[in-house]
Design an enzyme around this catalytic site. Structure first.
Site, PDB file in Angstrom:
ATOM      1  N   HIS A  82     -42.039   5.700 -16.712  1.00  0.00           N
ATOM      2  CA  HIS A  82     -41.036   4.702 -16.641  1.00  0.00           C
ATOM      3  C   HIS A  82     -39.476   5.177 -17.340  1.00  0.00           C
ATOM      4  O   HIS A  82     -39.570   5.957 -18.222  1.00  0.00           O
ATOM      5  CB  HIS A  82     -41.348   3.599 -17.496  1.00  0.00           C
ATOM      6  CG  HIS A  82     -40.274   2.470 -17.558  1.00  0.00           C
ATOM      7  ND1 HIS A  82     -40.378   1.463 -16.450  1.00  0.00           N
ATOM      8  CD2 HIS A  82     -39.286   2.145 -18.428  1.00  0.00           C
ATOM      9  CE1 HIS A  82     -39.274   0.774 -16.508  1.00  0.00           C
ATOM     10  NE2 HIS A  82     -38.731   1.083 -17.868  1.00  0.00           N
ATOM     11  N   ASP A 161     -41.625 -12.234 -18.296  1.00  0.00           N
ATOM     12  CA  ASP A 161     -40.502 -11.522 -18.210  1.00  0.00           C
ATOM     13  C   ASP A 161     -39.425 -11.681 -17.523  1.00  0.00           C
ATOM     14  O   ASP A 161     -38.089 -11.712 -17.755  1.00  0.00           O
ATOM     15  CB  ASP A 161     -40.972  -9.801 -18.243  1.00  0.00           C
ATOM     16  CG  ASP A 161     -39.742  -9.057 -18.193  1.00  0.00           C
ATOM     17  OD1 ASP A 161     -38.945  -8.811 -19.349  1.00  0.00           O
ATOM     18  OD2 ASP A 161     -39.243  -8.317 -17.256  1.00  0.00           O
ATOM     19  N   ARG A 168     -31.955 -13.889 -21.367  1.00  0.00           N
ATOM     20  CA  ARG A 168     -31.240 -12.795 -21.923  1.00  0.00           C
ATOM     21  C   ARG A 168     -30.142 -12.317 -21.467  1.00  0.00           C
ATOM     22  O   ARG A 168     -29.088 -12.347 -22.045  1.00  0.00           O
ATOM     23  CB  ARG A 168     -32.206 -11.571 -22.198  1.00  0.00           C
ATOM     24  CG  ARG A 168     -33.513 -11.966 -23.257  1.00  0.00           C
ATOM     25  CD  ARG A 168     -34.489 -10.875 -23.203  1.00  0.00           C
ATOM     26  NE  ARG A 168     -33.913  -9.531 -23.526  1.00  0.00           N
ATOM     27  CZ  ARG A 168     -34.581  -8.521 -22.991  1.00  0.00           C
ATOM     28  NH1 ARG A 168     -35.605  -8.356 -22.363  1.00  0.00           N
ATOM     29  NH2 ARG A 168     -33.843  -7.213 -23.456  1.00  0.00           N
ATOM     30  N   SER A 183     -40.475  -6.157 -23.055  1.00  0.00           N
ATOM     31  CA  SER A 183     -40.283  -6.596 -21.653  1.00  0.00           C
ATOM     32  C   SER A 183     -40.633  -5.211 -20.834  1.00  0.00           C
ATOM     33  O   SER A 183     -41.578  -5.294 -19.922  1.00  0.00           O
ATOM     34  CB  SER A 183     -38.658  -6.567 -21.477  1.00  0.00           C
ATOM     35  OG  SER A 183     -37.994  -6.469 -20.169  1.00  0.00           O
ATOM     36  N   LYS A 187     -44.720  -4.908 -18.597  1.00  0.00           N
ATOM     37  CA  LYS A 187     -44.728  -4.495 -17.211  1.00  0.00           C
ATOM     38  C   LYS A 187     -45.566  -3.444 -17.073  1.00  0.00           C
ATOM     39  O   LYS A 187     -46.494  -3.332 -16.194  1.00  0.00           O
ATOM     40  CB  LYS A 187     -43.409  -4.434 -16.492  1.00  0.00           C
ATOM     41  CG  LYS A 187     -42.882  -5.919 -16.580  1.00  0.00           C
ATOM     42  CD  LYS A 187     -41.342  -5.619 -16.123  1.00  0.00           C
ATOM     43  CE  LYS A 187     -40.520  -5.227 -17.206  1.00  0.00           C
ATOM     44  NZ  LYS A 187     -38.891  -5.416 -17.006  1.00  0.00           N
TER      45      LYS A 187
HETATM   46  N1  URA Z   1     -35.523  -2.915 -18.474  1.00  0.00           N
HETATM   47  C1  URA Z   1     -36.572  -3.967 -18.697  1.00  0.00           C
HETATM   48  O1  URA Z   1     -37.389  -3.974 -17.897  1.00  0.00           O
HETATM   49  N2  URA Z   1     -36.054  -4.706 -19.580  1.00  0.00           N
HETATM   50  C2  URA Z   1     -35.309  -4.664 -20.578  1.00  0.00           C
HETATM   51  O2  URA Z   1     -35.008  -5.513 -21.393  1.00  0.00           O
HETATM   52  C3  URA Z   1     -34.341  -3.563 -20.490  1.00  0.00           C
HETATM   53  C4  URA Z   1     -34.489  -2.719 -19.405  1.00  0.00           C
END
Ligand code: URA
Length: 433
Positions: A82, A161, A168, A183, A187
């Site tokens: 990621h 999320d 947010r 967050s 995922k």
């Molecule tokens: N990428 C994400 O998936 N979430 C965040 O809060 C910031 C970057």
């Protein structure tokens, strides 16, 4: 349990229990907690933060707020990677075939770009015919058959999320480290891999502007993965300059092919080899040295490029464009831009460079904007390079004169010169394991 009490507890700096966190995520996802209460809670977290334990409970509650992928039909250790997002960051497209060519399976879900950052899915869609929308069974079958598949995000994954991120974004609470870590990791965990290699970008083109903040985010994400029984490490990589030379979807695919041919920019090649080595070390359960040797061998002997072509074909892409990638650009206009004076490039405002590419049409200003795969920019010179007056700094690929003029103005301001030699920046700033 009442949401108002949880908001008050956090407002006063208290730590929430696992039960309280599970309550607030479940009730929010089911529409029983209104947006205004969740927004107040997020602001309380922004000021009071969360402990490591709270962040872990939050991550797990979010992970289980929707579907969780079961990758047991894929044999072996599944490794995911990621990136926190940057400008010119095309590493997935290069390293996924590198890793698959080493015999390690890559079942990857990727995202689209927003604002100044690009997204892997948009880049892959620059290849005519390439399908990024795969049913779960098809995605798994392809990983079993050729070792890799890359698809767009699954709508049923981590609904918490999606709802929290939207709040947010409009309540100025994005930049809290516990919220970013939960967050991202919710995922990652929901997408079912066994091990994660995280690329945390640091600098003017990244979310994390300082090394200290990036180290804190990286350590927290690695800890969450470890507490969840997964292997993880984080590379902190420099986003004070774009990665590679190209920014823009088709231009980046061209650069990916060049890199897989062994003719890519040094920074991009090195970072892909480093991340791929770690993925192979985890996925094949071998030493770092063995992993490095295997990655280098499959890169140098052309196996990684062959795997990339196989991957493009499996997802419906026209491989004639991989044999001759310059065809991806078509009939777009090209305009070189020049150094107004001589010297050394001292700094690049990378977020601004990403914005220039977005204005040309390579990115989205809003979720609804359409991108043009052929436009973007190529930088021939980067931080640390010596430049003569009137030397070409790069080229803009554009459709509309007006957008080109605007992008050119931004680029001219984003590249800072000095009369003293400037150092080439370090690429990998730290590794958190
Ligand atoms: N990428 C994400 O998936 N979430 C965040 O809060 C910031 C970057």
């Amino acid at each position: 349990m009442r949401m108002v009490d949880l908001i008050q507890k956090k407002r006063e700096g208290g730590a929430l229990s696992q039960e309280e966190i599970e309550f607030l995520i479940s009730e929010f996802v089911h529409g029983k907690i209104p947006d205004y209460q969740m927004s107040a809670f997020l602001m309380a977290v922004f000021f009071r933060h969360m402990t490591e334990k709270e962040t872990f409970y939050l991550t797990r509650a979010m992970e289980h707020s929707g579907q969780v992928m079961d990758l047991s039909a894929i044999e072996g250790i599944k490794v995911d990677k990621h990136s926190t997002g940057g400008v010119g960051d095309k590493t997935t497209i290069i390293l996924a075939p590198m890793v698959a060519a080493c015999g390690v399976k890559v079942a990857k879900l990727s995202g689209r770009g927003l604002g100044h950052t690009g997204g892997t899915i948009d880049k892959l869609e620059a290849i005519p015919g390439f399908r990024t929308s795969l049913a779960f069974e098809e995605w798994v079958r392809q990983v079993n058959e050729i070792g890799l598949a890359v698809a767009g995000g699954n709508e049923q994954l981590v609904p918490a999320d999606k709802k929290i991120y939207a709040l947010r974004d409009v309540t100025a609470t994005v930049e809290e480290i516990s919220l970013i870590a939960s967050s991202i990791m919710s995922k990652k965990l929901a997408s079912g891999a066994d091990a994660f290699v995280l690329d945390v970008k640091v600098g003017s083109g990244a979310f994390m502007k300082t090394l200290t903040d990036a180290q804190a985010l990286a350590a927290l994400m690695v800890k969450i993965a470890t507490l969840s029984g997964k292997k993880a490490c984080a590379f902190l990589t420099n986003m004070d300059l774009p990665l590679g030379k190209s920014v823009g979807n088709a231009l980046e695919i061209i650069e990916c092919v060049e890199t897989l041919r062994g003719q890519g920019p040094r920074d991009l090649t090195d970072i892909c080899l480093s991340l791929a080595t770690k993925m192979v070390e985890y996925g094949a359960d071998i030493s770092e040295r063995e992993a490095k040797n295997r990655v280098m061998e499959r890169f140098r002997n052309g196996d990684a490029l062959k795997k990339f072509k196989e991957f493009v074909q499996a997802q419906g892409g026209d491989t004639a464009f991989i044999d001759d990638p310059l065809k991806l650009i078509g009939t777009v206009n090209v305009r070189p831009f020049y150094a107004l004076k001589g010297g050394w490039i001292k700094r690049m405002e990378t977020e601004e460079i990403g914005k220039a590419a977005m204005i040309l049409g390579a990115g989205r200003e809003t979720k609804e904007s359409r991108i043009d795969p052929a436009v973007g920019l190529v930088l021939e010179k980067k931080t640390g390079d010596a430049v003569k007056a009137n030397e070409v700094l790069g080229s803009l690929y554009y459709r509309e004169e007006k957008r080109m003029e605007e992008a050119l103005g931004i680029l001219t301001r984003a590249i800072k010169f000095d009369t003293e030699p400037a150092e080439a920046p370090k690429l990998i700033l730290d590794v958190v394991a």
